[in-house]
Design a protein around this motif. Structure first.
Motif, short mmCIF file in Angstrom:
data_model
loop_
_atom_site.label_atom_id
_atom_site.label_comp_id
_atom_site.label_asym_id
_atom_site.label_seq_id
_atom_site.Cartn_x
_atom_site.Cartn_y
_atom_site.Cartn_z
N TYR A 114 0.95 -1.23 -0.02
CA TYR A 114 0.06 -0.17 0.19
C TYR A 114 0.86 1.11 0.14
O TYR A 114 1.87 1.22 0.40
CB TYR A 114 -0.78 0.10 1.16
N ARG A 115 0.17 2.20 -0.61
CA ARG A 115 0.80 3.51 -0.58
C ARG A 115 0.24 4.42 0.38
O ARG A 115 -1.18 4.87 0.50
CB ARG A 115 0.94 4.20 -1.90
N PRO A 116 0.71 4.96 1.52
CA PRO A 116 0.19 5.58 2.62
C PRO A 116 0.39 6.99 2.25
O PRO A 116 1.35 7.69 1.84
CB PRO A 116 1.17 5.57 4.17
N ARG A 117 -0.81 8.01 2.42
CA ARG A 117 -0.86 9.33 2.47
C ARG A 117 -1.35 10.03 3.78
O ARG A 117 -2.51 9.49 4.03
CB ARG A 117 -1.80 9.79 1.27
N GLN A 118 -0.68 10.96 4.28
CA GLN A 118 -1.14 11.73 5.44
C GLN A 118 -1.99 12.93 5.16
O GLN A 118 -1.41 13.57 4.19
CB GLN A 118 -0.10 12.08 6.28
N LEU A 119 -3.27 12.79 5.33
CA LEU A 119 -4.18 14.08 5.21
C LEU A 119 -4.82 14.73 6.05
O LEU A 119 -4.90 13.97 7.31
CB LEU A 119 -5.20 13.46 3.93
N GLN A 120 -5.51 15.75 6.02
CA GLN A 120 -6.13 16.56 7.07
C GLN A 120 -7.77 16.63 6.16
O GLN A 120 -7.64 17.73 5.35
CB GLN A 120 -5.70 18.05 7.42
N HIS A 121 -8.48 15.82 6.18
CA HIS A 121 -9.88 15.89 5.44
C HIS A 121 -10.87 15.82 6.47
O HIS A 121 -10.82 15.35 7.50
CB HIS A 121 -9.63 14.75 4.51
N HIS A 122 -12.01 16.30 5.85
CA HIS A 122 -13.43 15.81 6.59
C HIS A 122 -13.51 14.29 6.25
O HIS A 122 -13.19 13.87 5.36
CB HIS A 122 -14.49 16.77 5.86
N VAL A 123 -14.40 13.84 7.14
CA VAL A 123 -14.62 12.43 6.94
C VAL A 123 -16.28 12.25 6.80
O VAL A 123 -16.93 12.91 7.68
CB VAL A 123 -14.11 11.51 8.29
N ARG A 124 -16.66 11.28 5.68
CA ARG A 124 -18.07 11.03 5.66
C ARG A 124 -18.29 9.82 6.11
O ARG A 124 -17.65 8.97 5.71
CB ARG A 124 -18.33 11.25 4.04
N VAL A 125 -19.55 9.67 6.88
CA VAL A 125 -19.72 8.49 7.33
C VAL A 125 -21.14 8.18 7.03
O VAL A 125 -22.26 9.10 7.22
CB VAL A 125 -19.36 8.00 8.89
N SER A 126 -21.71 6.83 7.05
CA SER A 126 -23.06 6.57 7.13
C SER A 126 -23.37 6.08 8.66
O SER A 126 -22.54 5.38 9.16
CB SER A 126 -23.48 5.58 6.24
N CYS A 127 -24.42 6.57 9.13
CA CYS A 127 -24.72 5.95 10.60
C CYS A 127 -26.01 5.14 10.63
O CYS A 127 -26.77 5.30 9.78
CB CYS A 127 -25.18 7.29 11.24
N LEU A 128 -25.86 4.19 11.74
CA LEU A 128 -27.18 3.28 11.91
C LEU A 128 -27.49 3.64 13.45
O LEU A 128 -26.52 3.25 14.20
CB LEU A 128 -26.70 2.01 11.53
N ASP A 129 -28.40 3.79 13.83
CA ASP A 129 -29.00 4.07 15.17
C ASP A 129 -27.97 4.97 15.98
O ASP A 129 -27.57 4.70 16.94
CB ASP A 129 -29.19 2.72 15.99
N GLY A 130 -27.63 6.05 15.13
CA GLY A 130 -26.61 6.99 15.97
C GLY A 130 -24.98 6.82 15.93
O GLY A 130 -24.42 7.52 16.64
N LEU A 131 -24.77 5.68 15.34
CA LEU A 131 -23.43 5.06 15.37
C LEU A 131 -23.06 4.96 14.01
O LEU A 131 -23.41 4.79 13.03
CB LEU A 131 -23.33 3.73 15.98
N PRO A 132 -21.59 5.27 13.76
CA PRO A 132 -20.72 5.28 12.42
C PRO A 132 -20.73 3.83 12.17
O PRO A 132 -20.25 3.33 13.01
CB PRO A 132 -19.62 6.09 12.58
#
Length: 143
Positions: A114-132
């Motif tokens: 794998y090629r790693p990249r260090q980033l500062q990004h917003h994260v998008r998640v889907s949630c179920l019952d209030g949990l990511p």
């Protein structure tokens, strides 16, 4: 007959293990590394973490990409309280440190590189019952 009983016992044990981990726990295992594990060589971070967290395993194809978020799980949990976008995903209100791991080359069979990249990004998640429960992607902060 003993072979059949052993096979049945192995299947039941595997099912019990799969049932024992909730979707939220799987999300944490696959995507949260806070604080960031620092004892690893930078160029081997992805391979080591993906194996350690059982995301990749011998005999299974390499996962094309995986992202580790270096923020407390509580911050990702709070993201589920954010208003979802049109697609139903929740985004973190501010960028988070993360390591994006992308499969190198075209080979999808272990050993995985794998090629790693260090980033500062917003994260998008889907949630179920209030949990990511699913990391749907990341996006850079608006400039």
């Amino acid at each position: 007959m003993a072979g059949w009983a052993l096979c049945l016992a192995l299947v039941l044990a595997a099912l019990a293990g799969a049932v024992g981990e909730s979707r939220y726990e799987k999300f944490l295992r696959q995507h949260v590394d806070h604080p960031r594990t620092s004892a690893l060589a930078a160029h081997r971070y992805c391979e080591t973490m993906l194996a350690r967290r059982r995301v990749t395993a011998p005999g299974r194809p390499c996962k094309p990409s995986n992202t580790f978020v270096h923020a407390p799980a509580e911050e990702l949990l709070a993201t589920c309280m954010q208003m979802p976008d049109a697609a139903g995903f929740h985004s973190t209100p501010r960028p988070m440190g993360l390591t994006a791991c992308r499969l190198r080359g075209g080979d999808t069979r272990p050993p995985c590189a794998y090629r790693p990249r260090q980033l500062q990004h917003h994260v998008r998640v889907s949630c179920l019952d209030g949990l990511p429960v699913h990391l749907a992607g990341t996006h850079p902060p608006l400039q």
